[in-house]
Design an enzyme around this catalytic site. Sequence first.
Site, PDB file in Angstrom:
ATOM      1  N   GLY A  45       0.770  -1.242   0.000  1.00  0.00           N
ATOM      2  CA  GLY A  45       0.000   0.000   0.000  1.00  0.00           C
ATOM      3  C   GLY A  45       0.797   1.285   0.000  1.00  0.00           C
ATOM      4  O   GLY A  45       0.400   2.266  -0.621  1.00  0.00           O
ATOM      5  N   GLU A  65       3.925   4.535   5.829  1.00  0.00           N
ATOM      6  CA  GLU A  65       2.682   3.754   5.790  1.00  0.00           C
ATOM      7  C   GLU A  65       1.629   4.463   4.945  1.00  0.00           C
ATOM      8  O   GLU A  65       1.616   5.685   4.859  1.00  0.00           O
ATOM      9  CB  GLU A  65       2.120   3.602   7.211  1.00  0.00           C
ATOM     10  CG  GLU A  65       2.476   2.309   7.923  1.00  0.00           C
ATOM     11  CD  GLU A  65       1.778   1.077   7.350  1.00  0.00           C
ATOM     12  OE1 GLU A  65       1.202   1.143   6.241  1.00  0.00           O
ATOM     13  OE2 GLU A  65       1.823   0.039   8.012  1.00  0.00           O
ATOM     14  N   ASP A  66       0.745   3.684   4.358  1.00  0.00           N
ATOM     15  CA  ASP A  66      -0.384   4.282   3.649  1.00  0.00           C
ATOM     16  C   ASP A  66      -1.491   4.673   4.626  1.00  0.00           C
ATOM     17  O   ASP A  66      -2.168   5.671   4.455  1.00  0.00           O
ATOM     18  CB  ASP A  66      -0.934   3.327   2.574  1.00  0.00           C
ATOM     19  CG  ASP A  66      -1.170   1.920   3.100  1.00  0.00           C
ATOM     20  OD1 ASP A  66      -0.838   1.635   4.271  1.00  0.00           O
ATOM     21  OD2 ASP A  66      -1.688   1.088   2.342  1.00  0.00           O
ATOM     22  N   ASP A 103      -4.426   2.336  11.118  1.00  0.00           N
ATOM     23  CA  ASP A 103      -5.813   2.044  11.498  1.00  0.00           C
ATOM     24  C   ASP A 103      -5.806   1.708  12.999  1.00  0.00           C
ATOM     25  O   ASP A 103      -5.742   2.599  13.834  1.00  0.00           O
ATOM     26  CB  ASP A 103      -6.282   0.897  10.598  1.00  0.00           C
ATOM     27  CG  ASP A 103      -7.707   0.452  10.819  1.00  0.00           C
ATOM     28  OD1 ASP A 103      -8.492   1.215  11.380  1.00  0.00           O
ATOM     29  OD2 ASP A 103      -8.055  -0.676  10.423  1.00  0.00           O
ATOM     30  N   GLY A 129      -3.355   0.270  14.490  1.00  0.00           N
ATOM     31  CA  GLY A 129      -1.958   0.412  14.930  1.00  0.00           C
ATOM     32  C   GLY A 129      -1.239  -0.919  15.059  1.00  0.00           C
ATOM     33  O   GLY A 129      -0.050  -0.967  15.388  1.00  0.00           O
ATOM     34  N   LYS A 181      -6.593   6.786  11.048  1.00  0.00           N
ATOM     35  CA  LYS A 181      -7.953   6.749  11.611  1.00  0.00           C
ATOM     36  C   LYS A 181      -7.832   6.872  13.125  1.00  0.00           C
ATOM     37  O   LYS A 181      -7.716   5.860  13.828  1.00  0.00           O
ATOM     38  CB  LYS A 181      -8.627   5.415  11.262  1.00  0.00           C
ATOM     39  CG  LYS A 181      -8.884   5.211   9.779  1.00  0.00           C
ATOM     40  CD  LYS A 181      -9.535   3.850   9.546  1.00  0.00           C
ATOM     41  CE  LYS A 181      -9.773   3.570   8.092  1.00  0.00           C
ATOM     42  NZ  LYS A 181     -10.159   2.180   7.832  1.00  0.00           N
ATOM     43  N   PHE A 213     -13.845   2.496   5.773  1.00  0.00           N
ATOM     44  CA  PHE A 213     -12.912   1.885   4.828  1.00  0.00           C
ATOM     45  C   PHE A 213     -12.726   2.763   3.585  1.00  0.00           C
ATOM     46  O   PHE A 213     -13.705   3.241   3.006  1.00  0.00           O
ATOM     47  CB  PHE A 213     -13.414   0.501   4.420  1.00  0.00           C
ATOM     48  CG  PHE A 213     -12.356  -0.332   3.763  1.00  0.00           C
ATOM     49  CD1 PHE A 213     -11.397  -0.988   4.529  1.00  0.00           C
ATOM     50  CD2 PHE A 213     -12.293  -0.436   2.385  1.00  0.00           C
ATOM     51  CE1 PHE A 213     -10.406  -1.746   3.929  1.00  0.00           C
ATOM     52  CE2 PHE A 213     -11.308  -1.196   1.779  1.00  0.00           C
ATOM     53  CZ  PHE A 213     -10.360  -1.849   2.554  1.00  0.00           C
ATOM     54  N   ARG A 224      -5.864   0.641  -5.783  1.00  0.00           N
ATOM     55  CA  ARG A 224      -4.623   1.338  -5.402  1.00  0.00           C
ATOM     56  C   ARG A 224      -4.275   2.467  -6.367  1.00  0.00           C
ATOM     57  O   ARG A 224      -3.596   3.414  -6.013  1.00  0.00           O
ATOM     58  CB  ARG A 224      -3.449   0.355  -5.383  1.00  0.00           C
ATOM     59  CG  ARG A 224      -3.565  -0.746  -4.355  1.00  0.00           C
ATOM     60  CD  ARG A 224      -2.215  -1.427  -4.193  1.00  0.00           C
ATOM     61  NE  ARG A 224      -2.291  -2.732  -3.574  1.00  0.00           N
ATOM     62  CZ  ARG A 224      -2.325  -2.945  -2.260  1.00  0.00           C
ATOM     63  NH1 ARG A 224      -2.324  -1.925  -1.439  1.00  0.00           N
ATOM     64  NH2 ARG A 224      -2.370  -4.168  -1.775  1.00  0.00           N
TER      65      ARG A 224
HETATM   66  P1  IMP Z   1      -3.580  -1.552  11.313  1.00  0.00           P
HETATM   67  O1  IMP Z   1      -2.546  -2.615  11.523  1.00  0.00           O
HETATM   68  O2  IMP Z   1      -4.901  -1.896  11.930  1.00  0.00           O
HETATM   69  O3  IMP Z   1      -3.111  -0.162  11.716  1.00  0.00           O
HETATM   70  O4  IMP Z   1      -3.885  -1.498   9.765  1.00  0.00           O
HETATM   71  C1  IMP Z   1      -2.940  -1.170   8.873  1.00  0.00           C
HETATM   72  C2  IMP Z   1      -3.167  -1.870   7.547  1.00  0.00           C
HETATM   73  O5  IMP Z   1      -4.532  -2.234   7.347  1.00  0.00           O
HETATM   74  C3  IMP Z   1      -2.847  -0.932   6.427  1.00  0.00           C
HETATM   75  O6  IMP Z   1      -1.495  -1.010   6.050  1.00  0.00           O
HETATM   76  C4  IMP Z   1      -3.792  -1.383   5.335  1.00  0.00           C
HETATM   77  O7  IMP Z   1      -3.204  -2.421   4.597  1.00  0.00           O
HETATM   78  C5  IMP Z   1      -4.981  -1.934   6.059  1.00  0.00           C
HETATM   79  N1  IMP Z   1      -6.107  -0.975   6.158  1.00  0.00           N
HETATM   80  C6  IMP Z   1      -6.617  -0.425   7.276  1.00  0.00           C
HETATM   81  N2  IMP Z   1      -7.637   0.399   7.010  1.00  0.00           N
HETATM   82  C7  IMP Z   1      -7.791   0.380   5.657  1.00  0.00           C
HETATM   83  C8  IMP Z   1      -8.685   1.069   4.757  1.00  0.00           C
HETATM   84  O8  IMP Z   1      -9.559   1.870   5.122  1.00  0.00           O
HETATM   85  N3  IMP Z   1      -8.506   0.778   3.435  1.00  0.00           N
HETATM   86  C9  IMP Z   1      -7.568  -0.086   2.964  1.00  0.00           C
HETATM   87  N4  IMP Z   1      -6.708  -0.728   3.775  1.00  0.00           N
HETATM   88  C10 IMP Z   1      -6.818  -0.499   5.114  1.00  0.00           C
END
Ligand code: IMP
Length: 180
Positions: free
Chosen positions: A49, A103-104, A107, A109, A135, A156, A169
């Site tokens: 991402g 990071e893209d 969410d 974390g 987020k 999302f 993407r």
């Molecule tokens: P985390 O580990 O919960 O912080 O999530 C991080 C990863 O979840 C990101 O690198 C994305 O690959 C994916 N992700 C979380 N939210 C979204 C979203 O809204 N759209 C697309 N990918 C997401």
Amino acid sequence: MNNIIQLHDKKFVKYISAQEIDEAITAVANQLNKDYTEEPPLILVTLNGAIVFAADLLKQLQFSSVLSCIKLSSYQGTQSTENMKTLIGLNEDVKGKRVLIIEDIVDTGKTYQTLVDLLNEKGAKEIRIATLTMKPDAYKLDLPVHYIGINIPDKFVVGRGLDYDGLGRNFNDIYQLYTD
Ligand code: IMP
């Protein structure tokens, strides 16, 4: 027209314009250029991402850094899963180095925490993160998120590197899941 896109079984509606995203990236780049004048970090891009954000960001950085990539996976469809898998590992020596994670999205974390644990274990001197989107309402950690392009609600999104099951993407704008 083009305000709504269809990816697999879901519709997404345009949410953040390409121009707003570009301005946010430039603001992050400007801050990084101020903060890393002394000792440039190793830049660690999370695949897949963050590729798109990293490409836009790196072009605006004025310091020279080594670039490395890592691939973790925790998402299936639009839901985070508990299993964090390392699909491509860290192949750069980070011992005693400053590391800047790209990071893209941050969410919950969970990915960030996994990266921090790994980098600490490998002896990184300092760990910071720059993320295109975050987020805040979904974030569950106490760790600081140092550089944030745009804060978004806990919904999302796709575009600018963010995908829904592999698609989306490539879009220059960011789209939000459309529920009617
Ligand atoms: P985390 O580990 O919960 O912080 O999530 C991080 C990863 O979840 C990101 O690198 C994305 O690959 C994916 N992700 C979380 N939210 C979204 C979203 O809204 N759209 C697309 N990918 C997401």
